[in-house]
Structures are given as structure tokens and as C-alpha cells.
Design a protein around this motif. Structure first.
Motif, short mmCIF file in Angstrom:
data_model
loop_
_atom_site.label_atom_id
_atom_site.label_comp_id
_atom_site.label_asym_id
_atom_site.label_seq_id
_atom_site.Cartn_x
_atom_site.Cartn_y
_atom_site.Cartn_z
N CYS A 194 53.83 61.61 49.70
CA CYS A 194 53.48 62.79 48.92
C CYS A 194 53.54 62.50 47.42
O CYS A 194 52.67 62.93 46.65
CB CYS A 194 54.40 63.96 49.26
SG CYS A 194 54.16 64.62 50.93
N ASP A 195 54.57 61.73 47.01
CA ASP A 195 54.67 61.37 45.60
C ASP A 195 53.47 60.55 45.15
O ASP A 195 52.91 60.77 44.06
CB ASP A 195 55.96 60.56 45.36
CG ASP A 195 57.21 61.43 45.39
OD1 ASP A 195 57.08 62.66 45.23
OD2 ASP A 195 58.31 60.88 45.58
N ALA A 196 53.07 59.61 46.00
CA ALA A 196 51.92 58.76 45.66
C ALA A 196 50.63 59.57 45.58
O ALA A 196 49.80 59.38 44.68
CB ALA A 196 51.78 57.64 46.69
N ILE A 197 50.46 60.51 46.53
CA ILE A 197 49.26 61.35 46.54
C ILE A 197 49.23 62.25 45.31
O ILE A 197 48.19 62.43 44.67
CB ILE A 197 49.20 62.18 47.84
CG1 ILE A 197 48.94 61.25 49.04
CG2 ILE A 197 48.13 63.26 47.76
CD1 ILE A 197 49.10 61.93 50.39
N VAL A 198 50.39 62.82 44.97
CA VAL A 198 50.46 63.68 43.79
C VAL A 198 50.12 62.90 42.53
O VAL A 198 49.37 63.37 41.66
CB VAL A 198 51.87 64.31 43.68
CG1 VAL A 198 52.06 64.95 42.30
CG2 VAL A 198 52.08 65.35 44.77
N ASP A 199 50.64 61.69 42.42
CA ASP A 199 50.34 60.86 41.23
C ASP A 199 48.84 60.57 41.14
O ASP A 199 48.23 60.58 40.05
CB ASP A 199 51.13 59.55 41.29
CG ASP A 199 52.60 59.75 40.97
OD1 ASP A 199 52.94 60.79 40.40
OD2 ASP A 199 53.42 58.86 41.31
N GLN A 200 48.26 60.27 42.32
CA GLN A 200 46.82 59.95 42.32
C GLN A 200 45.99 61.16 41.92
O GLN A 200 45.06 61.06 41.09
CB GLN A 200 46.41 59.48 43.72
CG GLN A 200 44.99 58.95 43.78
CD GLN A 200 44.65 58.40 45.15
OE1 GLN A 200 44.35 59.16 46.05
NE2 GLN A 200 44.72 57.08 45.30
#
Length: 607
Positions: A379-385
Motif C-alpha cells: 500500500c505504501d508503494a502504491i500510494v507513493d506511485q
């Protein structure tokens, strides 16, 4: 009214002797440690603690150094010259009290003589091998020699000596001190009778049968005759005999043959718990951390509304009946039935935190938490993207400022990874009740009750159970938080003990702004009759167990929990603040006066 004279501590020297000095074993450790700042403030350089030298504990909690007191140094020199290994220094707790640790194991070569003279002088036979008793006798032998020398030196310096012993494990020097007529005034405190604890665990009508018990016969039955006789010798040898509650006082009369001269209630150093009215903010912060465990443990099987979930807990030694675990489980089963019948949207998650022999953490539980962490990372990676793409598109936009379709901003790689992680985490199996693989799963009393009552974390159950047979600490891979923080995250602590001479856990809850349940058979619950604000508005709930059946007490506890979950969020915030106010009544600054009274009483017997 005549004002009571304050004890002149400048003319006295006080040593407090306990097995739990710099040695965390049980509740007495909390008594001695939390009381230290007040004792140091009242007595200054004339206050010393004495305990056993336990290398592992001392290596972290004790700072060895020379002391400045001429009387103590004089006694230490004589004892060390005679071969006694005594460490001097400071216990690294609040107040930094002067502390003497006795290396009692270095005296094991004297055990034959120690036991012989105990049998000859006090008619107590230690013929049965008991490793703990060997340590107790060796420690008592050293304490006897040291206090004899300390008394001699104190009187030479015009100081009146006092010694306060806690429990039979620390008091084994008392009989010989009295036999030798050492002019040392003694106070002995029992925090729980040894025989009473055995009896209560094995007799559901312990309090009804108490007046009719033959202490010697019962001690032989449990194979603790020597231990009980030693405890009785301490009680009858002390100038002043005290205990921690009226409940235990009655027990002492019947099992130890002496009424306590005074009651010394236990307190806390409330300043240690003070958070300057941040109690609600801390509750919210730590509840969010606890919810990470809840989601990992339950949501792989099914979900429920965390905004309508309450967290209850109990903790302590695993004494199924004494600690009221049996009553708590019965009341939880009844509460679950009531909530189901009422179609309530509320969920109650109940934690049992107690130490039990285990093989390891249940791999399923550990894996479920790890998978949730992976989902969180995804989720953190998706939010950053999304953030990066959204930011660039917003900066480059010309006429249309509408929010774009965020789904198209996620790469196929992260879509697939996120989906696969969730699929591998989800399960049709029920969430485990116990977090560890127990050594004796088949005979565990908590698990057997849950199996019989079918309270096994089914989706339709409003009451969920988490049985955690280990301590909670920041290194715990399941919770990742300190025990203090875990308590602050909860809404209610439940401690309806059947046998509890005092009981610290309810006070510790209140000091953290958490409502607590106690029983009128606990020393703490009995003491509450002296505290005007000890009521439900201040977060204190009392289960009546005295002269009542198990069924009546279980229904009382069920009603209590039912009332608690009906309280509005606003009222619970108010209760948290009032709980802190109630805990102030148990600050050592307020309870020390009882200790001073016992010392003045002992000094009246001087010469």
C-alpha cells in the motif's frame, strides 16, 4: 485532637529486607521498587535495602560502589573480614536507594550447620531437599550476622536500629535474632500466606472452610510443613506483625496464629504513570498499534468494525481460580450470548496475558501478521506511485482540473502483487484462540473452557478471545509494543480474583486511565471501602464474590461488562480522566504513614 508525632528518622537507621530487592519475582518487587523514592526522601542516608545477589539481575539493575554511612561500613567490614560476600551500591530505580546484596550461595557450605541449629533451637526440620529453601536459609544466615553487627555499631553511634522484613523468604533471620536477644526492633509483613495460596487453589469454598482448618495437617498434606513453620516463626518472632489487607488479616489469624497489628496497604509511585492529561491521546495512539495485531489475527478470516470494537484484558500469574480466570470466562460466554441475542453491532476482544510453558509462537499467527505487514508495504508503494504521477499530472494540466482516474496510475506489477498478497493471506479457517503452541494444550484450563463453551472465535460471536501465554514487550513480534502501552490501548482490565491478598493490576490500570474490575475478595477491593471516590464513574468496578455462589458472581460480572459497553465514547473519555484521579489515592505519598506507624509501634517495645 492530639497531633501524632512524626518519627525522627535522623536518630534511627532502617533496613528493609526482601527477596525481591533488585530481583523481579512477584508483586513484592513492585512494592519495594515503587516505594523507594518516598522512603529515600523520608529517611535519607539512614535507609538501606537488603536482598539476595542474583548475578543476572544485578548486572543490569545494580551499580556497585562504596557507601558513606559509618554504621553500615563498620558492620560491612566486620562481616567481610569474617568471609561474607556482600555487595554494596545503589539499585538503579527511582530514588536510587542504598542497597546491599548478599551472595548467599557462597554460604551453601554452612547449610548443614544452619539446618541443624534451626532444628535444635526452633524445632523446624529441613530434612526434605528444597533448592529454594536452601537459598532462603543461607540468605537468612547472612542477614542474621549482618544485622547483629549493624545493631552493635548503630547503638555505639547512638542510633536506634529498625529492620522491616517482607515475607518468609526474607524473614528467616528473625527467629535467631530474637533468640540471641539482639536489641533490634523488627517489623514483619506477610503479603500472602504460603498455605493460603495452596488452599485457595484447591478449595472452591476456601473462605467458608478457613475457620475450621488445621494448619499443621494442611501443611503436611501439601508437603510444605517446614516452609509454613518457618513463616509462623517469623510472624511470632517479630515485634510488629503486619499484612496488606483486612482480607489477608483474617487468613493470618487462622493459618498463622496471630492477628496483624497493622494493615499496610500497597501503593504506587503515581508520578511514574503521569502523562499530564494526555491519557486520551495515548489511548488513541496505542489503540491504533493494537489494531494492527487485530487485523492481522482476525481479518484474514473475516472482518468486523474496529470503530465498534472494545478491548478487554486480564493478566497475571496463571492461577485459574485464584486469579478469577474461570469467572471471567464464564461471564464472557454469557456476555456473548446477550450480545448475540440483542443483535448488537459491538465486538469485544478479550486478551488473556499470562505466562505458560510453550514450544513456540504459532506459525499461522506469525505468518498472518507478516502477511499483513507485506500488504501494508504494498500500500505504501502504491500510494507513493500514485502521489508522484498525480503531482506531475496536476503540475502539467492546462484547462481540466478534475481529479483523474487514480486506478490507471497504478502499474500492473503493483496491481498483481497487491492482489496476490491478499489472496495468499485470506483463509476460511477460524482465527486461532491461542497465539502459541502450548506444551500441554490438551489440559490447558482456559482452552478446555473455550472448547466446551464453543467460544472459539466464530464469525457470529461478538466476543473474540486472544490467549497470549507470554509477556508483552516491544521485542514481541506479534504486538511490537510495551506492556504499559498495550494496557493504555485497552478499554477495561478484568481482575475478579478469588484469592488475591492485594492485587496491583487494577491500580496500574487506573493510573494509566483504564477502567478496571476487581473483587471484594482481593485486598485492593476490600480497601476501596475506605476511598469515597472508588466508584464506576471513576473507572472502578467491583464484583461481589464474598458469601456468593460462582453463578451469582458470574452474573454480576456479566452485568458489569454489559453496563460498561453501553457507555458513550464521550463518557469513557471522562472516565479515563477520573480514573487517574482515583489512582492518586494509592500514591505512596499518601500510604507511607501506615509504614511509619508500624515503625513507631516497634520502637515502643524497645528495651
Amino acid at each position: 485532637m492530639e497531633k501524632t508525632a512524626v518519627l525522627d528518622t535522623h536518630n534511627h537507621i532502617l533496613t528493609e529486607v526482601a527477596w525481591e530487592v533488585c530481583n523481579q519475582v512477584g508483586g513484592i518487587y513492585t512494592v519495594i521498587r515503587s516505594k523507594a523514592p518516598v522512603m529515600v526522601k523520608k529517611w535519607g542516608d539512614n535507609y538501606f535495602l537488603i536482598g539476595p545477589y542474583i548475578a543476572k539481575e544485578a548486572s543490569t539493575d545494580f551499580e556497585e560502589s562504596d557507601l558513606d554511612h559509618p554504621v553500615v561500613n563498620e558492620a560491612l567490614k566486620v562481616c567481610r573480614d569474617n568471609g561474607l560476600d556482600i555487595k554494596s551500591g545503589h539499585w538503579l530505580v527511582s530514588g536510587r536507594p542504598q542497597t546491599l546484596l548478599f551472595n548467599h550461595k557462597a554460604m551453601f557450605h554452612e547449610l548443614g550447620n544452619i539446618k541443624y541449629y534451626y532444628w535444635q533451637h526452633h524445632a523446624i526440620d529441613f530434612k526434605k531437599h528444597d533448592p529454594l529453601m536452601d537459598e532462603v536459609l543461607a540468605f537468612g544466615y547472612m542477614v542474621h550476622i549482618f544485622l547483629s553487627e549493624l545493631t552493635r555499631a548503630a547503638l555505639n553511634h547512638k542510633l536506634k536500629p529498625l529492620a522491616h522484613f517482607h515475607e518468609w523468604m526474607a524473614g528467616s533471620a528473625i527467629p535467631d535474632l530474637r533468640r540471641d536477644q539482639v536489641p533490634l526492633q523488627t517489623v514483619f509483613t506477610t503479603h500472602a500466606t504460603l498455605l493460603g495460596r495452596y488452599l485457595a487453589m484447591n478449595d472452591p469454598q476456601f473462605y467458608d472452610h478457613l475457620p475450621f482448618l488445621d494448619w499443621n495437617k494442611e501443611a503436611n498434606h501439601f508437603n510444605i510443613e517446614a516452609n509454613v513453620k518457618l513463616e509462623r516463626a517469623c510472624v511470632h518472632g517479630a515485634h510488629v506483625f503486619t499484612t496488606v489487607s483486612e482480607v489477608t488479616g483474617k487468613e493470618c489469624f487462622h493459618l498463622l496464629g496471630r492477628n496483624p497489628d497493622l494493615i499496610l496497604p500497597n501503593g504506587l509511585n503515581i508520578e511514574r504513570f503521569s502523562v499530564l492529561h494526555e491519557v486520551q491521546n495515548l489511548h488513541h495512539e496505542y489503540k491504533q498499534q493494537l489494531e494492527q495485531f487485530i487485523m492481522g489475527h482476525f481479518f484474514k478470516s473475516y472482518s468486523f468494525d474496529l470503530n465498534k470494537t472494545m478491548y478487554f484484558f486480564t493478566s497475571g500469574r496463571f492461577e485459574f481460580s485464584n486469579k478469577g480466570y474461570d469467572l471471567t470466562l464464564e461471564a464472557l460466554a454469557r456476555l456473548n450470548h446477550r450480545l448475540n441475542k440483542a443483535n448488537s453491532p459491538l465486538t469485544v476482544v478479550m486478551f488473556f496475558i499470562t505466562k505458560q510453558p510453550v514450544h513456540s509462537i504459532n506459525p499461522e499467527v506469525l505468518n498472518a501478521r507478516a502477511m499483513l505487514d507485506k500488504i501494508n508495504n504494498n500500500c505504501d508503494a502504491i500510494v507513493d506511485q500514485i502521489k508522484n504521477k498525480l503531482y506531475r499530472q496536476a503540475a502539467a494540466s492546462k484547462g481540466d482540473h478534475k481529479l483523474p482516474n487514480l486506478n490507471v496510475m497504478v502499474d500492473d506489477y503493483w496491481r498483481l502483487r497487491h492482489r496476490r498478497t491478499i489472496q495468499s493471506w485470506k483463509s476460511d479457517e477460524l482465527p486461532p484462540v491461542v497465539t502459541h503452541n502450548l506444551v500441554d494444550d490438551a489440559n490447558d484450563q482456559i482452552l478446555n473452557f473455550l472448547r466446551k463453551s464453543n467460544l472459539v472465535n466464530k464469525k457470529e460471536d461478538n466476543v473474540k478471545i486472544v490467549y497470549h501465554p507470554d509477556f508483552i514487550s516491544s521485542t514481541n513480534p506479534l504486538f511490537g509494543m510495551e506492556y504499559d502501552d498495550f494496557v493504555r490501548a485497552c478499554h477495561l482490565g478484568i481482575f475478579p480474583s478469588y484469592y488475591e491478598p492485594w492485587g496491583y493490576t487494577p491500580i496500574e490500570c487506573l493510573a494509566r486511565g483504564v477502567a478496571a474490575v476487581t473483587s471484594d475478595l482481593s485486598g485492593f477491593g476490600d480497601y476501596l471501602k475506605n476511598v469515597p471516590i472508588a466508584d464506576e464513574a471513576h473507572g472502578l468496578y467491583l464484583v461481589k464474590r464474598a458469601e456468593r455462589s460462582f453463578d451469582e458472581a458470574a452474573e454480576d460480572l456479566t452485568d458489569l461488562m454489559w453496563r460498561f459497553i453501553q457507555i458513550s465514547g464521550r463518557d469513557r473519555i471522562d472516565m479515563r480522566n477520573k480514573s487517574e484521579d482515583l489512582s492518586e489515592a494509592f500514591d505512596w505519598k499518601n500510604l507511607y504513614s501506615a509504614y511509619e506507624k508500624s515503625y513507631k509501634m516497634a520502637l515502643k517495645t524497645l528495651f
